[in-house]
Design an enzyme around this catalytic site. Structure first.
Site, mmCIF file in Angstrom:
data_model
loop_
_atom_site.group_PDB
_atom_site.id
_atom_site.type_symbol
_atom_site.label_atom_id
_atom_site.label_comp_id
_atom_site.label_asym_id
_atom_site.label_seq_id
_atom_site.Cartn_x
_atom_site.Cartn_y
_atom_site.Cartn_z
ATOM 1 C CG MET A 96 -2.060 -1.014 1.135
ATOM 2 S SD MET A 96 -3.247 -0.833 2.474
ATOM 3 C CE MET A 96 -2.291 -1.425 3.863
ATOM 4 C CB CYS A 97 3.713 2.361 1.965
ATOM 5 S SG CYS A 97 2.669 2.485 3.428
ATOM 6 C CB THR A 98 5.498 5.149 -2.372
ATOM 7 O OG1 THR A 98 4.205 5.614 -2.738
ATOM 8 C CG2 THR A 98 6.433 5.271 -3.546
#
Length: 707
Positions: A562-564
């Site tokens: 979900m995170c970069t």
């Protein structure tokens, strides 16, 4: 009784607008040139005893005189003002300014006045008697200017004497005839006396300008042994001294009329409620020596006479003056000029063909205001782009500011701000003159189904997105999911907009320029099109390598998905390349329709002054390598193919809703399903016709599974 006549020198008055105009001219036209430039100055007669005589320069000092072409701007004098011809010498460094040949330049200006007197130019235009030189160094980075004025006055062989004790004051009633007239710079006139039983009144009447009536009038006075009466518009207000413009005028009269020994001069200073005009009675020196000297000058080719006129500083010394405009300028205007400074300096030597105005007026829509969006916006601002619009649906979180360069801790505490709004606000804080806008909405995505109750909201969002794409020149796809790029890709293709896509992996990135559908291709000569490489519509998009429809990739993601999760420096590399790709594209004659280039030899000239324009760039930071690649558009692409564009044009909103609820319809519409079925049938036919072993059948099954 005689006494030597003394003159009041000019003081310079340089309007702030002149320095602004000089800065612009230096940046945009002069650049590194130190060639002399003609200037126009002016002075006015002084109706007040409190004012010094000023030689004025305004914003229009660079405009030409006597323009015959109606398309050019002509210098226009302010009311009741008179022309002075100047020459500007602007130097590139302060050392060049200090070491400039000041004496030679001043003597050159003096020689021009002398030559104009002797070759008859003054007979046609007496304003040529008033010349000046201006030496400058413009520190346009700090808005500081060094300058020196020289206003040459030729010296006679002997000082000019008055044959009266002091000038005669003029009664206001004597000048009534001048009240409604526009007086020439120098003129001849007559004095009349009217006697009554009690008083004698004197009045002055204009005969004409020196150019029109001077020769006839002065010769008549010489023939009849009369003392001529001439006048000039005097910028001085002193009761005993005339202004600087009289000096060269008297030299002119002495040379033009060598038999003229005495003359009266009206120093006209306006016709207000009171008069401070004066009447001088002068003895003119013989100029025979200077005529002999002139012949010697012609033989030697050098000016050997004497002249004075350097402007002194506040301490009475001939020294440069200094002015700083930084504190007087509008901070917003100051920032705008400073922002453009480095860009305009590129055109001096490195790249004279840089199209800064095109860049400045290009409007960019940034879909995504995160890591990529922030860095792209900063790079666009560095290039002078003034119109940027952000779109994003998320808010600034505590993890964002360290990676997303437009955000600070204040944007996420105590209450998180919308990313697009915070990004636009940050741009305005950095540069208040930028036109930065923000919209908060989520882009509709394939495979992200919506209930019917939200259809109207989705319709409004699609209309807003489509209008934004229509209103902007360039669309940047900088979102954090693959499927969120599908709708902007399709709409950009449908509306013929340049679309640039930047995407990140852990240690790799992709920057791709989507092809623009050529709506005018049929109008082009095919031979010319082929010769020039007109292949802008033959560029694939972000989805052209896909054989499946984009679908919901956000569902069931773990935290690291979900995170970069990328190497931090990667976003800056991809963002800067995405912006540089745009700038290069702007400089191509065909813009976004330019062909994709893959040349990697740095010694090969590219198609633009900035180099090549690649179709896509793939970077691998693990090996510090960037590859320019090219791919043709896929006929059955799920985003940019004609099948998809035609379906959207015919069904519009209904088509997009169907895609959101079931993205597999895309592969059916664009023909991928048919291709798969054809491929399966071909394999099946081969299996039947060839009596191969089970090993071959297993290989074919693996091929089918790849789809």
């Amino acid at each position: 009784m005689t006494n030597t006549l003394q003159f009041k020198e000019f003081s310079s008055f340089v309007n702030i607008s002149f320095w602004h105009e000089l800065s612009n001219k230096k940046l945009d036209e002069l650049k590194l040139s130190e060639e002399s430039i003609p200037l126009n100055g002016h002075y006015t007669f002084s109706p007040s005893q409190q004012l010094d005589p000023f030689l004025c320069l305004e914003f229009n000092a660079f405009l030409r005189n006597n323009v015959t072409n109606s398309t050019e701007n002509q210098y226009v004098l302010p009311p009741r003002s008179y022309l002075s011809h100047g020459t500007l010498y602007n130097y590139n460094t302060v050392d060049d300014f200090k070491q400039s040949p000041k004496i030679k330049l001043f003597n050159d200006a003096s020689k021009r006045i002398w030559n104009d007197i002797n070759n008859g130019n003054i007979d046609k235009d007496t304003s040529l008697l008033n010349r000046f030189i201006l030496l400058t160094y413009a520190d346009i980075k700090n808005h500081q200017f060094y300058y020196m004025f020289g206003i040459p006055a030729l010296l006679p062989s002997q000082p000019i004497q008055q044959f009266t004790e002091k000038p005669e004051s003029i009664n206001i009633e004597s000048l009534k005839s001048f009240s409604n007239q526009i007086l020439p710079q120098y003129f001849c006139l007559k004095q009349q006396q009217q006697e009554s039983s009690t008083t004698t009144t004197t009045s002055f009447e204009l005969i004409g300008s020196i150019e029109e009536k001077g020769n006839q009038y002065l010769n008549e006075c010489l023939e009849n042994d009369l003392i001529p009466l001439v006048g000039f518009c005097d910028p001085c207000s002193l009761p005993l001294n005339p202004g600087w413009p009289l000096r060269n005028f008297l030299i002119y009269l002495s040379i033009k009329y060598p038999m003229l020994k005495k003359i009266k001069v009206l120093c006209y200073r306006g016709n207000g409620s009171t008069s401070n005009s004066i009447l001088l009675s002068l003895e003119l020196p013989s100029m025979g020596e200077q005529l002999i000297k002139k012949q010697q000058e012609e033989d030697a080719g050098e000016w050997s006479g004497k002249s004075v006129g350097w402007e002194k500083d506040s301490n009475g010394k001939i020294a440069p003056r200094f002015v700083s405009l930084a504190s007087t300028m509008d901070p917003l205007k100051l920032a705008e000029q400073s922002v453009d400074l480095n860009l305009k300096l590129m055109r001096w030597r490195v790249m004279p063909s840089l199209e800064l105005e095109k860049i400045k007026t290009t409007s960019c829509l940034l879909l995504g205001s995160g890591t990529l969006g922030c860095n792209v916006a900063r790079s666009l601002m560095s290039w002078g782009v003034r119109n940027i619009t952000f779109v994003d649906s998320s808010k600034v979180s505590y993890s964002n500011p360290v990676r997303q360069s437009l955000f600070t801790f204040a944007d996420c505490s105590p209450k998180a701000k919308e990313k697009s709004i915070a990004a636009a606000d940050a741009l305005k804080k950095i540069f208040p003159a930028i036109n930065a806008n923000a919209h908060v909405f989520s882009i509709p995505m394939p495979g992200h189904s919506v209930p019917q109750s939200e259809y109207q909201s989705i319709r409004n969002t699609i209309e807003l997105l489509e209008n934004l794409i229509k209103q902007h020149d360039v669309i940047y796809l900088l979102t954090d999911s693959r499927e969120s790029r599908w709708l902007p890709t399709m709409l950009s293709r449908a509306h013929g907009k340049l679309c640039i896509n930047a995407a990140l992996g852990f240690d790799s990135y992709l920057v791709i320029r989507h092809g623009i559908k050529d709506q005018c291709q049929n109008e082009l000569n095919p031979s010319i099109s082929s010769k020039l490489g007109y292949q802008g519509s033959d560029l694939g998009c972000y989805f052209c390598n896909d054989v499946i429809a984009p679908t919901d990739t956000l569902k069931d993601r773990t935290l690291d998905q979900m995170c970069t999760v990328t190497r931090p420096g990667l976003s800056m590399m991809a963002s800067s390349i995405a912006v540089e790709l745009l700038i290069s594209t702007i400089h191509h004659p065909y813009g976004g329709r330019a062909k994709g280039e893959t040349e990697t030899d740095v010694y090969v000239q590219g198609s633009t002054p900035l180099g090549i324009i690649p179709h896509q760039l793939r970077g691998f930071i693990s090996h510090y390598q960037t590859l320019p690649l090219f791919s043709n558009p896929y006929k059955h692409c799920t985003a940019c193919s004609d099948y998809i564009i035609d379906e959207y044009n015919s069904k519009g909103f209904d088509f997009i809703i169907n895609v959101m609820n079931d993205s597999s319809c895309l592969t059916k519409i664009c023909g991928i399903d048919d291709l798969k079925n054809t491929e399966v049938n071909i394999d099946w036919d081969i299996d039947i016709s060839d009596d191969d072993d089970d090993n071959n059948n297993n290989n074919n099954k693996e091929k089918n599974d790849d789809f």
